[in-house]
Motif scaffolding. Sequence first.
Motif, mmCIF file in Angstrom:
data_model
loop_
_atom_site.group_PDB
_atom_site.id
_atom_site.type_symbol
_atom_site.label_atom_id
_atom_site.label_comp_id
_atom_site.label_asym_id
_atom_site.label_seq_id
_atom_site.Cartn_x
_atom_site.Cartn_y
_atom_site.Cartn_z
ATOM 1 N N ALA A 590 -32.317 -24.515 10.504
ATOM 2 C CA ALA A 590 -31.557 -24.440 9.371
ATOM 3 C C ALA A 590 -30.752 -25.073 8.374
ATOM 4 N N THR A 591 -30.925 -26.309 8.560
ATOM 5 C CA THR A 591 -29.926 -27.606 7.622
ATOM 6 C C THR A 591 -29.980 -26.493 6.477
ATOM 7 N N PRO A 592 -28.644 -27.286 6.002
ATOM 8 C CA PRO A 592 -28.422 -26.075 4.759
ATOM 9 C C PRO A 592 -28.341 -26.568 3.452
ATOM 10 N N ASP A 593 -28.694 -25.988 2.519
ATOM 11 C CA ASP A 593 -29.328 -27.241 1.365
ATOM 12 C C ASP A 593 -27.801 -27.204 1.110
ATOM 13 N N VAL A 594 -27.040 -26.204 -0.059
ATOM 14 C CA VAL A 594 -25.664 -25.902 -0.074
ATOM 15 C C VAL A 594 -24.392 -26.007 0.417
ATOM 16 N N VAL A 595 -23.985 -26.997 0.854
ATOM 17 C CA VAL A 595 -22.370 -26.695 1.273
ATOM 18 C C VAL A 595 -21.284 -27.128 -0.090
ATOM 19 N N GLN A 596 -20.619 -25.933 0.069
ATOM 20 C CA GLN A 596 -19.753 -25.390 -1.148
ATOM 21 C C GLN A 596 -18.105 -25.437 -0.324
ATOM 22 N N PHE A 597 -17.679 -26.480 -0.945
ATOM 23 C CA PHE A 597 -15.920 -26.208 -0.655
ATOM 24 C C PHE A 597 -15.680 -24.923 -0.847
ATOM 25 N N ALA A 598 -15.105 -23.656 -0.501
ATOM 26 C CA ALA A 598 -14.321 -23.145 -0.740
ATOM 27 C C ALA A 598 -12.946 -23.107 -0.847
ATOM 28 N N PRO A 599 -12.250 -22.826 -1.887
ATOM 29 C CA PRO A 599 -10.435 -22.841 -0.780
ATOM 30 C C PRO A 599 -10.425 -20.932 -0.025
#
Length: 648
Positions: A590-599
């Motif tokens: 389940a390791t995320p490939d992308v984590v994008q911070f989103a306000p």
Amino acid sequence: MHEHVTHPVPAEWAANAKIDADAYALKYRASVDDPDSFWLGEAQRIDWMRAPTKIKDTCFDTDNFRIKWFEDGTLNLAANCLDRHLATRGDDVAILWEPDHPDTPNRQLTYRELHEATCRFANLLKDKGVKRGDRVTIYLPMVPEAAVAMLACARIGAVHSIVFAGFSPDALAQRITDCESTIVLTSDEGLRGGKKVPLKANVDAACAKAKVDTVIMLRHTGADVPFVEGRDVDWAEAVAGMSAHCEPEEMNAEDPLFILYTSGSTGKPKGVLHTTGGYAVWASMTHEYTFDYRPGQIYWCAADIGWVTGHSYVVYGPLMNGATTLMFEGVPNYPDFSRFWQVVDKYEVEQFYAAPTALRALMREGDEWVKKTSRKSLKVLGSVGEPINPEAWDWYYDVVGDKRCPIVDTWWQTETGGHMITPLPGAHALKPGSASFPMFGVQPAVVDPADGHVLEGATEGALVILDSWPGQMRTVYGDHDRFIQTYFSQYPGKYFTGDGCRRDEDGYYWITGRIDDVINVSGHRMGTAEVESALVDHDAVAEAAVVGMPHDVKGQGIYAYVTTMEGVENTEELRKELIQWVRKEIGPIATPDVVQFAPGLPKTRSGKIMRRILRKIAENDTGNLGDTSTLADPSVVDDLLANSPHAK
Ligand code: WT7
């Protein structure tokens, strides 16, 4: 372009196959025109204790819902996998075990040895108080004892629930608790690609959260692990004192056989429940026809027993058919990228069955790894778990199979118990990337996703199945309403698969992938909601939305949009920490490939996240985001676009 390439059935296949084109057409018609006669015939492949006289009693309408197959028949599945073969092929190899490292001694168990090991272990389970109907959790690596454990449960009528040995302690505890199982079977450690997996330590951690009375532990790597007095049992020691005789329990066809947890569109995994008689007929029949399996052939399905493919096509299907089934502990790229093909040569494997993600990973490494092996024993190649892209299909066909071996691209699901749509090697011309035609008794239809009406001819839409087949799941363990709700309410009276599908002008089915909130990462099914709930469990996270993104090797990758708590700084360290966090909470798959911070996340005024937009950004398909006018705050989209990794 690829779609126009069709590989006709090779002449020798047309002449010698168990099922050729004419036989397929005849049998298929018979299976849907007169299911009772057809399935009475197929039921003969099973040794019944009491032969069924009632064959099919099924209805998908919610007010009259029922799924019963062979309901007055009785049988024991372990006896069908073992005892019935003793007189004819007791000394044939049932399980060939290839260890993680090629220099470790391999093992083989004949049908007689497997029978004996199963009886002893079944007696041990009884000794530990396991009774008919009790749930037994299995958290074991790919070793023959895993099959022994499954068969021992089946022998005494206990219901096994296998948890993939890559799942975290939390995921394990959740599954133990959901099915109220008080006994767990495990090993000291697992071994994959030279890396140790701390299975016993994971079980110990899970036991802190779940109510477990007994842990039976196999010593596999020999690691020094803590032993809890009064709870833990040493497998080998305990089994040595057990009798090698154990009468198989007489089970009703509709008695539960196993539970297997799978992901859905909510955060909580579903305990898919399969019963005994219908599943037995289905697993045995599909294994025989799809692979054109004949006794004496060495057959290899590379799936883990933690997935349904391992249940139906490493253990139950092949063993019912008296096959020699190869069980592989390792991974395709260890010690090097030739491993699969070296194992094929070592045992002269005739049928090889694997997931496209493994093939894509090997394809990237170049043809030499394959070409330096012979592979001349291969007759049929199988693909399972996710759509196989035509490039990978061509490579499998041309390079691995030397253009000699038909590819069976088998579409099915944990819920279906076995193959539903697949070419048969002697019956169907192959189109790369198409799962082709329905198995006997399977009535697929393509419906308009909006209103559920059945679409005819060449078309595209949602894939449903119109009537029951023997291997169908019977319920979600402990939650029958969820079963009905999930599969039969979207398009009333029809089983909804969750997949999108296209049917071409020749009637071939092409599975286009999930159309619900489920993603398929390396052939492993994952609910986006599960990953989201793992993320929001982290103190720094206020909200998360997860979607799939295209990935060259995994098929789909995991793309997470994360809104952090007020005052939290969105640093690179936090991003890495969140990735590790999900890994630990659910498991490495389940390791995320992308984590994008989103306000902010794109929400409608009623608060619903517009996933369509998140998917498009993840796919870097941002030319046309569609209508964003219903968003509460359309400006969040600009921020997401500006900060997506694609924009950098
Ligand atoms: C989902 C089921 C099949 C057993 C192992 C996975 C996808 C499966 C194919 C295929 C295209 C496929 C579907 C399905 N899938 N096989 N040949 N072509 N897609 O079982 O974990 O229950 O996942 O896997 O999306 O719904 P599962």
